[in-house]
Design a protein around this motif. Sequence first.
Motif, mmCIF file in Angstrom:
data_model
loop_
_atom_site.group_PDB
_atom_site.id
_atom_site.type_symbol
_atom_site.label_atom_id
_atom_site.label_comp_id
_atom_site.label_asym_id
_atom_site.label_seq_id
_atom_site.Cartn_x
_atom_site.Cartn_y
_atom_site.Cartn_z
ATOM 1 N N GLU A 9 52.358 37.566 49.476
ATOM 2 C CA GLU A 9 52.144 37.433 48.036
ATOM 3 C C GLU A 9 50.664 37.246 47.757
ATOM 4 O O GLU A 9 49.966 36.502 48.454
ATOM 5 N N PHE A 10 50.187 37.941 46.714
ATOM 6 C CA PHE A 10 48.783 37.911 46.336
ATOM 7 C C PHE A 10 48.667 37.578 44.862
ATOM 8 O O PHE A 10 49.557 37.891 44.058
ATOM 9 N N GLY A 11 47.568 36.899 44.520
ATOM 10 C CA GLY A 11 47.273 36.599 43.135
ATOM 11 C C GLY A 11 45.993 37.280 42.714
ATOM 12 O O GLY A 11 45.007 37.280 43.457
ATOM 13 N N LEU A 12 45.995 37.816 41.512
ATOM 14 C CA LEU A 12 44.843 38.570 41.017
ATOM 15 C C LEU A 12 44.518 38.075 39.619
ATOM 16 O O LEU A 12 45.388 38.050 38.736
ATOM 17 N N ILE A 13 43.246 37.670 39.410
ATOM 18 C CA ILE A 13 42.775 37.268 38.081
ATOM 19 C C ILE A 13 41.849 38.360 37.573
ATOM 20 O O ILE A 13 40.851 38.707 38.222
ATOM 21 N N LEU A 14 42.181 38.891 36.420
ATOM 22 C CA LEU A 14 41.362 39.927 35.778
ATOM 23 C C LEU A 14 40.714 39.297 34.554
ATOM 24 O O LEU A 14 41.396 38.956 33.578
ATOM 25 N N PHE A 15 39.396 39.129 34.604
ATOM 26 C CA PHE A 15 38.664 38.484 33.513
ATOM 27 C C PHE A 15 38.362 39.511 32.417
ATOM 28 O O PHE A 15 38.114 40.691 32.686
ATOM 29 N N ASP A 16 38.389 39.000 31.182
ATOM 30 C CA ASP A 16 38.119 39.849 30.015
ATOM 31 C C ASP A 16 38.969 41.115 30.050
ATOM 32 O O ASP A 16 38.483 42.243 29.864
ATOM 33 N N THR A 17 40.225 40.921 30.282
ATOM 34 C CA THR A 17 41.129 42.062 30.418
ATOM 35 C C THR A 17 42.372 41.812 29.578
ATOM 36 O O THR A 17 42.998 40.751 29.687
ATOM 37 N N ARG A 18 42.747 42.795 28.789
ATOM 38 C CA ARG A 18 43.955 42.717 27.985
ATOM 39 C C ARG A 18 45.169 43.088 28.841
ATOM 40 O O ARG A 18 45.026 43.704 29.908
ATOM 41 N N PRO A 19 46.364 42.777 28.401
ATOM 42 C CA PRO A 19 47.555 43.069 29.212
ATOM 43 C C PRO A 19 47.732 44.543 29.555
ATOM 44 O O PRO A 19 48.121 44.877 30.673
ATOM 45 N N ASP A 20 47.448 45.455 28.611
ATOM 46 C CA ASP A 20 47.625 46.881 28.919
ATOM 47 C C ASP A 20 46.641 47.329 29.995
ATOM 48 O O ASP A 20 46.992 48.108 30.898
ATOM 49 N N ALA A 21 45.396 46.849 29.908
ATOM 50 C CA ALA A 21 44.427 47.200 30.938
ATOM 51 C C ALA A 21 44.821 46.568 32.275
ATOM 52 O O ALA A 21 44.628 47.175 33.342
ATOM 53 N N ALA A 22 45.390 45.352 32.245
ATOM 54 C CA ALA A 22 45.846 44.722 33.480
ATOM 55 C C ALA A 22 46.983 45.514 34.106
ATOM 56 O O ALA A 22 47.077 45.647 35.336
ATOM 57 N N SER A 23 47.865 46.092 33.285
ATOM 58 C CA SER A 23 48.952 46.911 33.819
ATOM 59 C C SER A 23 48.402 48.139 34.524
ATOM 60 O O SER A 23 48.908 48.556 35.576
ATOM 61 N N ASP A 43 41.658 32.161 52.883
ATOM 62 C CA ASP A 43 42.703 32.495 53.836
ATOM 63 C C ASP A 43 42.051 32.961 55.129
ATOM 64 O O ASP A 43 41.216 33.879 55.124
ATOM 65 N N THR A 44 42.415 32.312 56.238
ATOM 66 C CA THR A 44 41.748 32.628 57.507
ATOM 67 C C THR A 44 42.094 34.022 58.008
ATOM 68 O O THR A 44 41.321 34.619 58.773
ATOM 69 N N LEU A 45 43.219 34.559 57.589
ATOM 70 C CA LEU A 45 43.636 35.880 58.083
ATOM 71 C C LEU A 45 42.932 37.007 57.339
ATOM 72 O O LEU A 45 42.307 37.881 57.940
ATOM 73 N N THR A 46 43.001 36.958 56.016
ATOM 74 C CA THR A 46 42.464 38.072 55.216
ATOM 75 C C THR A 46 41.063 37.795 54.691
ATOM 76 O O THR A 46 40.455 38.700 54.119
ATOM 77 N N THR A 47 40.563 36.565 54.881
ATOM 78 C CA THR A 47 39.280 36.091 54.332
ATOM 79 C C THR A 47 39.270 36.088 52.807
ATOM 80 O O THR A 47 38.220 35.873 52.192
ATOM 81 N N LEU A 48 40.413 36.319 52.185
ATOM 82 C CA LEU A 48 40.493 36.231 50.728
ATOM 83 C C LEU A 48 40.596 34.759 50.316
ATOM 84 O O LEU A 48 40.963 33.905 51.113
ATOM 85 N N PRO A 49 40.268 34.442 49.068
ATOM 86 C CA PRO A 49 40.527 33.085 48.576
ATOM 87 C C PRO A 49 42.011 32.751 48.722
ATOM 88 O O PRO A 49 42.873 33.609 48.545
ATOM 89 N N ASN A 50 42.283 31.463 49.080
ATOM 90 C CA ASN A 50 43.677 31.065 49.253
ATOM 91 C C ASN A 50 44.269 30.567 47.935
ATOM 92 O O ASN A 50 43.645 30.672 46.874
ATOM 93 N N ARG A 51 45.469 30.023 48.037
ATOM 94 C CA ARG A 51 46.186 29.618 46.826
ATOM 95 C C ARG A 51 45.414 28.544 46.054
ATOM 96 O O ARG A 51 45.343 28.585 44.817
ATOM 97 N N ARG A 52 44.842 27.549 46.769
ATOM 98 C CA ARG A 52 44.095 26.499 46.090
ATOM 99 C C ARG A 52 42.916 27.062 45.327
ATOM 100 O O ARG A 52 42.647 26.672 44.188
ATOM 101 N N ALA A 53 42.188 28.004 45.951
ATOM 102 C CA ALA A 53 41.047 28.605 45.274
ATOM 103 C C ALA A 53 41.492 29.405 44.054
ATOM 104 O O ALA A 53 40.842 29.379 42.999
ATOM 105 N N VAL A 54 42.617 30.117 44.191
ATOM 106 C CA VAL A 54 43.117 30.902 43.051
ATOM 107 C C VAL A 54 43.509 29.977 41.913
ATOM 108 O O VAL A 54 43.222 30.258 40.737
#
Length: 906
Positions: free
Chosen positions: A554-568, A475-486
């Motif tokens: 809107e933002f997307g977040l991937i948490l690797f090796d993470t269970r749902p309770d830890a993700a919450s 994303d050119t604004l936030t320098t975060l990965p964009n939707r395609r990268a996510v």
Amino acid sequence: MGAVLLILLAVFALAGRQALHIAHQDAGAALRVQASAQLAALSQAVADAASRGDYRAVQARLGIPIAQGNLQRVEYTAPDGRRLSQQAAPFPVDRPGWFAGLTDLVAPVMQESLVVDGTYHGRLLIQPSAHAYEDFLWHLGTRLFMLLGAAFILLGWLTYGLLKINLKDLERLRATARQIEAGDYSARIPIRACSPPELQGTLCAFNHMSAALERLLTDLKEHQKALDSAASVSETDLAGNITFANDLFCIVSGYTHEELLGQSHRILRSGRHDAAFFAQLWETVSHGRTWRGEICNRAKDGRLFWTASTITPIKGDDGLPLKYLSIHVDITQRKLDEAALSEEKERWQVTLQSINDAVIVTNTHNHVVYLNPTAESLLGIALEDAVSSPLKSLMQFDRPGGGDEAPVCFLAPNSPQLGQTGSARLQTRLGQDLAISYSCAPLTGNGGFGAVYVLRDETEKKQLLDSLREMAFHDTLTTLPNRRAVEGRLARALRTAREQAQQHAFCYIDLDQFKLVNDTCGHSVGDTLLMNIAQTMQAALPEHAYLGRLGGDEFGLILFDTRPDAASVVCRQLVQRIRDFRFEHKGRRFTLGACAGIAPITQSATTAGDLMIQADMACYRAKSEGSGRIMLYEADEIGFRRLEAEMGWAADFAQALEANQFLPYRQLIQPASHGGQPHYEVLIRWQRNGAIEGPAKLLPALERYGQAPILDRWMLEAVVSYLAAQPGDNAVYFINLSGKTVADESFLGTVCHLLDHYGVAGERLGFEVTETAAVVNLADAQRLIHGLRERGCQFALDDFGRDASSFFYLKHLPADFLKIDGAFVRGMLDDRRDQAIVRSIAQLARDFGMHSVAEQVEDAAMAALLKDIGVDYLQGYHIHRPEALPHWQPVSHAGAARPPQLTLVR
């Protein structure tokens, strides 16, 4: 035939001779037999007389056979030596005398001793007469001669007939030969079965010869025709004067046969050749040699044409030329092509000198034979210095990471046999490290094999591509990965969850109140806020997290090796960080919130798209329960099943629209006082599975999945077409608009087009927009209201009083009607606070010059109270139950122009 006749003649002669010979032998034998018989008979008679001694009787006995002509001569010699003899007189004959000599018939002489009872009585000698046998032979010979004569006559006649028949065949042969001589090469001689074999063979051979001659002449004609169609042919005498010219020669030169005959070829001279050229030509042909070359001629109309000419002397028996045959093939087009090719070659030389690609040409040993200026600049060497140098000595390639091989075609000792393309990094003599793309292709020609190399400096392009790749996945604004990268990283996480039994989590984070900042402070301020929020979120993330911007707020977040309770837990921390974040602009402080939805990534997960939908649904559920909420997606939970059902509704929407399953209904908006103009609110109904369903489930699904504008446009055309068909209906029909339609700049143009297309006045049409949709799209709502008012349309603000910001935005929305939210109307009989709110809104509408409308009026008491309060219009089941538009017909677009999609340019 003559041989046969001679053979037959010889056979006849030999047969006659053989018959005479046989007759001669038979006559001689018969003569001897007769003589023996005469001798025996006479001996008996003479012996009797001699035994008595009666010589007179003996004499008489001897005279008897003489008289009969049987004997020529008879002689008796007695024992005492006495001789008694008789001689026959000459016998008269009717045959030539020479015949007896010819027959050579000799009568035998026979003798016998006369012994009676053992007593010797003398000797008897006789010579028979050949006269009878000579007559027999004469008559036989004459008959044979007559027969042979007749045979000769018959043979002569047959010979004459056969010769006459054969002469007819010969006449036909002579006539056919004259036909062929006259040019009729198809003439043939019919062969008769009665003709002699020799003549049949001769005629058959003649026919074969004439057929072969016809084929040969046909081939010659075809060859001449082909030659005449492809080449100009002429003949000249020894002085060079034209004696013959074919049609093509006349066509090419433009002269007629009459104009050419008697002229020399100088009539065609173009002036392109000097005198020495023609002197050499005549020197060659006058010495009996063939001349070949190219001549430029000038036609009668002045047009120049080139020919490839062959001039051959036709020689006599003495070997000296009798005339000259010239064959000319038109090569004008080839000359033009050669000239064009020369120009093209020169143009390509200029092109190679000026293009930005480096071009290198090598010979079969991969030694340089040509460099264009770009190649000289790229390699840092002049053409003069590079010629004959091995190509590999001029180029040095860098191997990125030490793993990639350098291009083989540049380093090979021989030119490549196959084309190649690729890219590499080139280190120049000037110390530059350039990214290049290259192609090499083999060359073949009279000079042998070689190759051409084309190199292009791709350094700037590669830098641009790297930048574009960065932009494509960031994303050119936030320098975060964009939707395609996510999405790509999410697919990888899903793959590891399946293959390695790992568990991850995907979180969908949506900011609250961000649009408020955008609308009040401007998009640039909103962009700055987004950058700060992104940095704040990144600072709060664990190491094994992957954060990207999906779009908007809107933002997307991937948490690797993470269970749902830890993700919450992680999501709550992020939401709290966002809530704690303070943003100030021009003395105003803004506080944002956020909601998050979590979708577990397990082995049973299907696709990355499904995971994003699940997290989005969870975020939507969390947002519906208030700001700052976190929701975990559970497939069996009733709320998520309801959302999935909405997805099904949205998925069926397009097909239902195509099948005309939607029906427009209307509900009366009745004036509270007498004399007011009635209005209708247009409602949507779905004729589905045999039942009529309301919009309670459909509209939220369409709003959520962005399909509400499609329904709005359909409803707009349905109502406008209905009003066009009902010119006597004076009521104003109000259409509900979704928030996305309000924000659609092209909608105003669509309304204007349909009003013009159907010829409906704008005063018959009204629009309703919810307070929430108007507030969220304030600027768009203002623009739409002003534009529709210019066409005479009216505007109503629906569900007023539900949000706390209503009074702030009311002055910015120039609506005609203010519709009081039904929740206040329903409770006003039992709750004085609701009654006070309704009274306040009605008074507010009057103060703003608007008409107030009370929704959900259910009974007469409620209607009477609303009239006392001063509400202008009443709407609800007590007033009127929704009904289908009378006589409405679905709009057919077959052959009709669709409304244009207009965009307002400000």
